[in-house]
Design a protein around this motif. Structure first.
Motif, PDB file in Angstrom:
ATOM      1  N   ARG A  41       1.326  -0.042   9.433  1.00  0.00           N
ATOM      2  CA  ARG A  41       2.096   1.474   9.380  1.00  0.00           C
ATOM      3  C   ARG A  41       3.219   1.575   8.508  1.00  0.00           C
ATOM      4  NH1 ARG A  41      -0.213   5.585  12.343  1.00  0.00           N
ATOM      5  NH2 ARG A  41       1.318   6.807  10.924  1.00  0.00           N
ATOM      6  N   GLY A  44       2.507   1.233   4.770  1.00  0.00           N
ATOM      7  CA  GLY A  44       2.373   2.656   4.483  1.00  0.00           C
ATOM      8  C   GLY A  44       3.716   3.589   4.186  1.00  0.00           C
ATOM      9  N   THR A  45       4.399   3.263   5.084  1.00  0.00           N
ATOM     10  CA  THR A  45       5.792   4.134   4.996  1.00  0.00           C
ATOM     11  C   THR A  45       6.678   3.683   3.862  1.00  0.00           C
ATOM     12  OG1 THR A  45       5.833   4.640   7.359  1.00  0.00           O
ATOM     13  CG2 THR A  45       7.931   4.659   6.083  1.00  0.00           C
ATOM     14  N   ASP A  47       5.337   2.309   1.141  1.00  0.00           N
ATOM     15  CA  ASP A  47       4.612   2.752  -0.199  1.00  0.00           C
ATOM     16  C   ASP A  47       5.029   4.295  -0.574  1.00  0.00           C
ATOM     17  OD1 ASP A  47       3.756   0.334  -0.682  1.00  0.00           O
ATOM     18  OD2 ASP A  47       1.834   0.645   0.298  1.00  0.00           O
ATOM     19  N   GLN A  48       4.997   5.081   0.600  1.00  0.00           N
ATOM     20  CA  GLN A  48       5.274   6.721   0.349  1.00  0.00           C
ATOM     21  C   GLN A  48       6.729   6.588  -0.022  1.00  0.00           C
ATOM     22  OE1 GLN A  48       2.945   8.943   0.593  1.00  0.00           O
ATOM     23  NE2 GLN A  48       4.526  10.204  -0.237  1.00  0.00           N
ATOM     24  N   ARG A  49       7.650   6.022   0.463  1.00  0.00           N
ATOM     25  CA  ARG A  49       9.114   6.005  -0.105  1.00  0.00           C
ATOM     26  C   ARG A  49       9.220   5.688  -1.639  1.00  0.00           C
ATOM     27  NH1 ARG A  49      12.640   3.570   5.151  1.00  0.00           N
ATOM     28  NH2 ARG A  49      12.081   5.034   6.585  1.00  0.00           N
ATOM     29  N   ILE A  51       6.671   6.028  -3.772  1.00  0.00           N
ATOM     30  CA  ILE A  51       6.154   7.057  -4.515  1.00  0.00           C
ATOM     31  C   ILE A  51       7.381   8.224  -4.669  1.00  0.00           C
ATOM     32  CG2 ILE A  51       4.461   8.647  -4.541  1.00  0.00           C
ATOM     33  CD1 ILE A  51       2.765   6.714  -3.332  1.00  0.00           C
ATOM     34  N   ASP A  52       7.733   8.692  -3.449  1.00  0.00           N
ATOM     35  CA  ASP A  52       9.066   9.674  -3.413  1.00  0.00           C
ATOM     36  C   ASP A  52      10.092   9.437  -4.546  1.00  0.00           C
ATOM     37  OD1 ASP A  52       7.063  10.906  -1.502  1.00  0.00           O
ATOM     38  OD2 ASP A  52       8.444  10.157  -0.053  1.00  0.00           O
TER      39      ASP A  52
END
Length: 290
Positions: A41, A44-45, A47-49, A51-52
């Protein structure tokens, strides 16, 4: 030596018969799965940061991956703590429990020397504890690699130092089992373990505050019980350069991690300490009046 190996084999069979191995495997699998799910988890967090922030990806050894690196270190610390706890609990009654229950008299009636009995007990429990910690370490580090791609710079020397610490704790527990009752032995070994941990804290505070007295007290505690020094040496091999730089910037304020390698003399002392503990246990029990 033949009798010692036979006693070691019987100790392993006893652990299996008491379902110690089965319970350990089930609980450890649950622990590793729970921890790796948290890392999953976290990955995933992150990775999302990325991308953002408009980034295409993160370097496994870069500053953006610091949370995963810290998760690896804390995970290995939990493995070290669980291994230490198991080393004490599994061997706390290696000799004393049989004496207290009266089983020892029937065992010694057979053609087995007391020294061989102690050596066999230590070999059996050490094998169980070392294999357990090695397997859990491999499972944790492999899982983190599969999830995040992060691999510590030198995992084998790090795990080797942890295994040496587990070997030392087992040896001291077996020694205490020839000297004290089971309860007193368990308390005594845990106090020694706490002294080693206190040495790491005192050393960290002394380095942060430039206090030679605290640094000296920390070294004395680590010499008395080198397990924490071995753990700190293991953390050095688990940290990439970016993490070492963070630790150096904080002047070693974190007592759980170290930015310097362990001295070779401390490693040699820990190995000699374990050997001396086993030899002393063999000598003491050979001359103990039952």
């Amino acid at each position: 030596m033949r009798n010692a190996l036979l006693i070691a084999e019987l100790s392993l069979r006893e652990a299996v018969r008491k379902r110690l191995v089965v319970v350990l495997l089930l609980l450890t699998a649950a622990f590793v799965g729970f921890y790796l799910y948290g890392v999953f988890r976290l990955e995933g967090t992150l990775d999302q940061r990325a991308i953002d922030a408009g980034l295409e990806g993160r370097s496994a050894s870069g500053a953006a991956n610091l949370p995963v690196m810290y998760a690896t270190l804390f995970g290995m610390y939990l493995v070290f703590f669980l291994g230490s706890l198991m080393a004490v609990l599994s061997s706390v009654g290696a000799v004393s429990a049989d004496i207290e229950s009266g089983v020892m008299q029937s065992v010694l009636a057979r053609p087995v020397r007391r020294a061989e009995l102690v050596a066999g007990r230590w070999l059996g429990f050490t094998l169980v504890n070392v294999v357990y910690v090695a397997l859990v370490s491999a499972a944790l580090l492999t899982g983190i690699y599969l999830i995040s791609g992060f691999v510590p710079p030198a995992p084998l020397p790090a795990v080797g130092l942890v295994l040496l610490a587990i070997t030392l704790i087992t040896a001291l527990t077996v020694l205490g089992s020839t000297l004290f009752t089971t309860l007193a032995n368990g308390i005594g070994v845990f106090v020694l373990y706490g002294a080693g941990f206190a040495g790491g804290i005192l050393g960290a505070i002394g380095s942060l505050s430039d206090s030679p007295t605290l640094v000296t007290l920390g070294r004395v505690a680590n010499t008395l019980m080198p397990t924490n020094a071995l753990w700190l040496g293991a953390t050095y091999h688990l940290q990439p350069e970016v993490l070492l730089q963070v630790g150096e910037a904080t002047r070693g304020a974190n007592p759980l991690f170290s930015t310097v390698p362990i001295a070779s003399g401390m490693v040699a002392w820990a190995a000699a300490y374990a050997a001396l503990a086993v030899l002393l246990a063999m000598w003491r029990f050979s001359r103990r009046d039952l």
